[in-house]
Design an enzyme around this catalytic site. Structure first.
Site, PDB file in Angstrom:
ATOM      1  N   TYR A 135       0.865  -1.184   0.000  1.00 45.05           N
ATOM      2  CA  TYR A 135       0.000   0.000   0.000  1.00 45.05           C
ATOM      3  C   TYR A 135       0.893   1.222   0.000  1.00 45.05           C
ATOM      4  O   TYR A 135       1.818   1.324   0.814  1.00 45.05           O
ATOM      5  CB  TYR A 135      -0.883  -0.024   1.255  1.00 45.05           C
ATOM      6  CG  TYR A 135      -1.728   1.212   1.465  1.00 45.05           C
ATOM      7  CD1 TYR A 135      -2.831   1.467   0.648  1.00 45.05           C
ATOM      8  CD2 TYR A 135      -1.440   2.111   2.484  1.00 45.05           C
ATOM      9  CE1 TYR A 135      -3.614   2.594   0.856  1.00 45.05           C
ATOM     10  CE2 TYR A 135      -2.222   3.230   2.704  1.00 45.05           C
ATOM     11  CZ  TYR A 135      -3.306   3.472   1.887  1.00 45.05           C
ATOM     12  OH  TYR A 135      -4.085   4.575   2.105  1.00 45.05           O
ATOM     13  N   ASP A 148       9.461   2.771  -1.186  1.00 45.03           N
ATOM     14  CA  ASP A 148       8.541   3.471  -0.306  1.00 45.03           C
ATOM     15  C   ASP A 148       9.000   3.172   1.116  1.00 45.03           C
ATOM     16  O   ASP A 148       8.819   2.071   1.633  1.00 45.03           O
ATOM     17  CB  ASP A 148       7.117   2.961  -0.566  1.00 45.03           C
ATOM     18  CG  ASP A 148       6.089   3.555   0.392  1.00 45.03           C
ATOM     19  OD1 ASP A 148       6.491   4.161   1.405  1.00 45.03           O
ATOM     20  OD2 ASP A 148       4.881   3.395   0.129  1.00 45.03           O
ATOM     21  N   LYS A 205       5.764   9.769   7.915  1.00 44.59           N
ATOM     22  CA  LYS A 205       5.596   9.286   9.298  1.00 44.59           C
ATOM     23  C   LYS A 205       6.675   9.815  10.259  1.00 44.59           C
ATOM     24  O   LYS A 205       6.574  10.946  10.704  1.00 44.59           O
ATOM     25  CB  LYS A 205       5.488   7.775   9.305  1.00 44.59           C
ATOM     26  CG  LYS A 205       4.261   7.309   8.463  1.00 44.59           C
ATOM     27  CD  LYS A 205       3.802   5.944   8.829  1.00 44.59           C
ATOM     28  CE  LYS A 205       2.777   5.394   7.870  1.00 44.59           C
ATOM     29  NZ  LYS A 205       1.397   5.577   8.284  1.00 44.59           N
TER      30      LYS A 205
HETATM   31  N1  HOZ Z   1      -0.275   3.344   6.366  1.00 44.96           N
HETATM   32  C1  HOZ Z   1      -1.221   3.462   7.403  1.00 44.96           C
HETATM   33  C2  HOZ Z   1      -1.999   2.203   7.581  1.00 44.96           C
HETATM   34  N2  HOZ Z   1      -1.398   1.074   7.143  1.00 44.96           N
HETATM   35  C3  HOZ Z   1      -2.069   4.648   7.183  1.00 44.96           C
HETATM   36  C4  HOZ Z   1      -3.158   4.780   8.165  1.00 44.96           C
HETATM   37  C5  HOZ Z   1      -4.404   5.210   7.523  1.00 44.96           C
HETATM   38  O1  HOZ Z   1      -4.663   4.823   6.382  1.00 44.96           O
HETATM   39  O2  HOZ Z   1      -5.132   5.925   8.178  1.00 44.96           O
END
Ligand code: HOZ
Length: 424
Positions: free
Chosen positions: A141, A236, A264
């Site tokens: 993702y 990423d 982050k």
């Molecule tokens: N990458 C985070 C979750 N795997 C993001 C959190 C979100 O989507 O709020």
């Protein structure tokens, strides 16, 4: 006011009651709680319940919540102005720090989220190569970028809709999703489309479908194929950057990507992302080059101050060494519980990132992760929450440790895991 009454109110005004889908607890059932305060490794909800937190605002809170050093830096920056929309010295400082810590990054641009960072990497890769195709890996993702919401993980996965509505099929067709850790599929893909692939993007350590590691040699082969076909390799490191090592996972793996997306930890809890790479690629960005990218709040002084304070503190206290130590404590506790219960569930950890997969089969890919017993996970999750331990509300996420997780936190957590595994 209760969590439940506030959630009912939230749903009247916010789609699904949340500003990001994974917060809605859809994958575990029930309703989310509302946080009133967070400090160190703990959260308090609006009903006064105290929780040991292993979500850490999904990664940024590596020093713990609201560390004094970051709060003070933000306060000081705020006194000098909240946003300028014109360069400020902190932008140069953080850019210098990133380029020093991450040698593959010769120039860096700051943005406001990880999604913006990966989206900009994709545009840059297409602009640099003049090609259209992007290769990504199943279960990875990269934020809610149109081109990358194809067989994605995180909220897109947990809601059973890897491909979002609203993305034209013509655009999705430009993205090829292949299994992670599968060198044969990788080679086939390059053989077939090699001259058309602008970039391959990969979560440096896939952490949005649980947490699974690259097999030895996989990234070396990926790097080699990218070089052979003049394709850009995009790491990423939004989750792994500045967390698993000072220079991110690329430092540990000794792989030099062409572009890196960050986020982050780099923002110290404020909305920050960044992307960077080789000069010849980054120089294509506007205003020097033809690839457009911009942002009113990019390089915001509060965000830069927070990020700088967090990164410097991590370095000052050797945060990475300490996090490894805390991670080892948690791992040995979990493994001993699993051993006593005779469960062979897969526990993965990389430094301060971890995941307990509810399957006894090895997990090397998205397809492997999908074999988990989700009913058992749901019971386990709610059991832990009731006993004061908050893990991510989905099997397909990663847990995060912070420097404030104490031995007492880890002991209590191990005990709660023991009791809750007995329930499932
Ligand atoms: N990458 C985070 C979750 N795997 C993001 C959190 C979100 O989507 O709020």
């Amino acid at each position: 006011m209760t969590n439940s009454s506030l959630f009912a109110e939230a749903k009247r005004f916010i789609p699904g009651g949340v500003n990001s889908p994974v917060r809605a607890f859809r994958n575990v059932g029930g309703e989310p709680f509302f946080v009133s305060r967070a400090k160190g490794s703990h959260l308090w909800d609006i009903e006064g319940r105290e929780l040991i937190d292993y979500v850490g605002t999904w990664g940024p809170a590596i020093l713990g919540h609201a560390p004094d050093v970051v709060v003070e830096a933000v306060r000081e920056a705020a006194m000098a102005g909240l946003s300028f929309g014109i360069p400020n010295p902190l932008e140069v400082e953080i850019a210098r720090l990133i380029c020093t810590w991450v040698p593959s990054v010769e120039k860096v641009r700051m943005v406001n989220s990880g999604t913006e960072a990966t989206m900009s990497c994709i545009r840059l890769a297409r602009g640099f190569t003049g090609r259209k195709l992007i290769v990504k890996f199943e279960g990875c993702y990269h934020g809610h970028v149109d081109s990358l919401l194809v067989k994605a993980g995180s909220g897109a996965l947990t809601h059973g809709a890897p491909d979002s509505a609203g993305i034209p099929p013509e655009l999705a067709q430009l993205t090829i999703a292949i299994p992670f850790n599968d060198p044969e599929r990788l080679a086939e893909t390059f053989q077939k489309f090699g001259q058309e692939i602008a970039g391959v993007i990969v979560e440096a350590v896939p952490a949005n479908a649980g947490l699974f590691l690259p097999r030895p040699g996989f990234y070396e082969e990926l790097r080699r194929l990218c070089d052979q076909h003049d394709t850009l390799l995009i790491f990423d490191e939004v989750m792994t950057g500045f967390r698993v090592a000072k220079g991110g996972y690329q430092e540990l793996a000794k792989i030099k990507p062409d572009l890196t997306a960050m986020g982050k930890v780099i923002g110290g809890g404020l909305p920050v992302g960044a992307f960077g790479g080789r000069n010849e690629i980054m120089n294509l960005l506007s205003p020097d080059g033809p690839v457009y990218q911009a942002g009113t709040l990019s390089g915001n002084p509060l965000a830069m101050a927070a990020g700088l304070a967090q990164l410097r503190e991590l370095e000052r206290v050797d945060g990475w060494g300490k996090l490894e130590h805390i991670g080892q404590q948690l791992e040995s506790g979990v493994r001993s519980v699993l051993g006593q219960l005779g469960r062979d569930y897969q526990f993965h950890r990389l430094g301060s990132m971890f995941c307990l997969f509810f399957t006894e089969k090895p997990v090397w890919s998205f397809a492997d992760a999908l074999q988990c017993d989700l009913t058992a996970f749901r019971k386990f999750f709610h059991g832990c929450l009731q006993r004061g331990v908050y893990f991510a509300p989905s099997q397909f996420e990663t847990g995060f440790l912070c420097l404030m997780h104490s031995a007492a936190d880890v002991d209590k957590t191990t005990d709660v895991i023991d009791r809750c595994l007995r329930l499932v």
